[in-house]
Scaffold this active site. Sequence first.
Site, PDB file in Angstrom:
ATOM      1  N   HIS A 257       5.818  -0.633   3.046  1.00  0.00           N
ATOM      2  CA  HIS A 257       5.695  -1.800   2.172  1.00  0.00           C
ATOM      3  C   HIS A 257       6.189  -1.410   0.783  1.00  0.00           C
ATOM      4  O   HIS A 257       6.536  -0.251   0.541  1.00  0.00           O
ATOM      5  CB  HIS A 257       4.223  -2.234   2.062  1.00  0.00           C
ATOM      6  CG  HIS A 257       3.642  -2.724   3.347  1.00  0.00           C
ATOM      7  ND1 HIS A 257       3.298  -4.029   3.555  1.00  0.00           N
ATOM      8  CD2 HIS A 257       3.352  -2.070   4.502  1.00  0.00           C
ATOM      9  CE1 HIS A 257       2.806  -4.166   4.779  1.00  0.00           C
ATOM     10  NE2 HIS A 257       2.829  -2.989   5.376  1.00  0.00           N
ATOM     11  N   GLU A 332       3.325   2.499   0.695  1.00  0.00           N
ATOM     12  CA  GLU A 332       3.915   1.624  -0.325  1.00  0.00           C
ATOM     13  C   GLU A 332       4.921   2.459  -1.112  1.00  0.00           C
ATOM     14  O   GLU A 332       4.565   3.459  -1.726  1.00  0.00           O
ATOM     15  CB  GLU A 332       2.813   1.106  -1.259  1.00  0.00           C
ATOM     16  CG  GLU A 332       1.641   0.448  -0.542  1.00  0.00           C
ATOM     17  CD  GLU A 332       1.810  -1.056  -0.374  1.00  0.00           C
ATOM     18  OE1 GLU A 332       2.825  -1.595  -0.890  1.00  0.00           O
ATOM     19  OE2 GLU A 332       0.956  -1.684   0.271  1.00  0.00           O
TER      20      GLU A 332
END
Length: 705
Positions: A257, A332
């Site tokens: 992500h 992330e």
Amino acid sequence: MKRLIPAFLFIFLFASQGLAQTAVRIFYQDRSEVEPLFSNPDVMVDNVKPDTVIAYVFDKGMRYLDEKGYYYETFVVPCYRGQKLSTTSLYYPEYNEIRDTLHSFAENYPDLCRLDSLGPTQEGRWMYIMRITDNPDIQEDEPEFRYSSTMHGDEPVSVPFCIEFIKMLLTGYGTDTDITEFVNEIDMWVMPLYNPDGYEHTPSWQRTLSNGIDPNRNFPVPDGTRGGDDTYTVYQETQAFMDFCDERYFVASANFHTGALVVNYLWDYTSTRAPDDELLIAMSKGYSSRNEPMWTGSFTNGITNGHDWYEVKGSLQDWVYWQRSDMDFTIELSDTKAPPVSSLDGLWDDNRDAMFYLPQWVLRGIRGIVTDSITGEPLPATVSVEGIDKDVRCDPAVGDYHRILLNGFYNLTFSCPGYRTKTIVDVYADTIEATRLDVQLVPLGTSRIHGIALLPDATEHSGIQVQATSGDFTRTDITDPDGNYELTFLIPGDYTITASKEGYGDTTVSATIGDYDDLVENFTLYQIDTVYLVNTDFEMSAVLTETSGTEWEWGIPTSGPETAHSGVNCWATNLDGNYSDGAEAMLETDEYELPANATDAKLTFWHWYEFERGDSWPSYRRYDGGNVKIQVDGGEWTVITPEGGYDGTITSSNPYIGGEEGFNGETNGNHWHTEEFDLSAYTGHTVRIRFHFGCDTGTNSSGWY
Ligand SMILES: [Zn+2]
């Protein structure tokens, strides 16, 4: 006109889901101000920073923010899809380019990769996944690892990274030693674009699936609660992903992500730590420590527990670990959701080594193959580690398991339906290279106890329960009219076997069962108003003890009758020959209290005997023999007489039982037959029974069995 109503309803329902979402930065001073947002289905929280919450908000949620007086600003994620720069190499490719690139990889490297798909999306695009390994068509004893990217369509950074990663493995194979070993040892799967509908959305990238559902809030939650999308409905892409995982045996995985710079390890849905918490932290740090901006960023060591950061229900990583024991991470890669194309080359530099490093964890810990001990076939066994409440499963195609563990000694238990569970203790797990531990499991059902249980006063013997018990393990059968019973699927162990029927006294024997035993145990049950003291056929070792002499032996007879009356063992004055000259021996029971209220009391047993006898009838000289004595309340031993009497008086030359009545003779007792002694005179007393054998000098014979 009625036909139009369903169409109208459909449109209404579709619109009510509030497809329009606004990207919002919500500012706060105290975290308690924004906590209510985490459970609000109209506000999809994407990131929580020290003073800001990033969220995607439906129209209803926007009204909520206004009503509650939140201070926020909206923003638009810029879309760089398809934009190329002459100064840098990486860019955000269009869906069609991704598709074509993956196809060309598959065509150019047929020995190293296979292109697969999880299925179509709601808008008909494909959820591509590339398998990279040696022998890509063969299921090998290799651990599987999976990367997936961009389930949130507006978090595109890892799309080019996954393609670069695939290219790196394919082009480096055969030339780079580390890459070659990686591809040979790991069954690697890479999914560059989980949510192509969101990624291809125009005019800008869209976080959600086509229907407005957040895919990372759409998985079933381990505690059974509603996912963060406020629905129990598992949508098409989520179902396809779950089906794919269910068919495979991924050992570890990560989904990429953006919006922060951190490795997020599970759980997301609860503050309770995962069974593999320490391991998950170690693996997370393994990634973040190889990405310098992440390691030194705003999160300590570049990692966070998911729930510590903010609670999410319905995340991919929670479901994957919960249902598949697959150690998944949410990584992330960039504080900026969609950084400009010019920064992609640098970000790839930050992540390349970490992306190559993390999958190699699947080669650590303990691994092996579990097979059937007889056929050698692989088994779908479960592997449990003591102290870690998270089992892993063997891939049934090969039987291989791969249990990632931190350095140390572990107790492993292997179980499989239909097989005997096996525990192996103190197995050393290595974090450099997995310890190999192949295991064979023994099938149940290879051992059996069977036989006949009879009611001597009845013509029909059905309904007798025969139960074999060893610890917690029990098998039960009921006899048929002929008295047959069979107890199968026995695991090895020490058993107590009891035959019982209402109105009859229980009869119990003990037996030890090995892996492939086939044991016969026969039972006779007597009505309960008669007390049978020693209901034995000399088969039971437990109730009798030799208290004097050395003649009595317990085992398999090869002399005399050459076989026990039931089972395989019996007592004998000598199991493999004649008794000794001049010997005396006593076999005695423990103390036994004859109930005072018994209406009848009997001693019965099966026996076989040959004792020396001289001359001829009627003046036999009964040199050797045996008789049965009783001791009442610890007093003197006295001879008791069977129904029908003894054979006669033992001659006085016998120094032990001379002058007493006894069993004697060479031919009248050498067949298995029963004796019955009336003990009703002794009810209410404690008694012991002695089988008393005595022999004079001169001649001997087979003896007493
Ligand atoms: Zn995301």
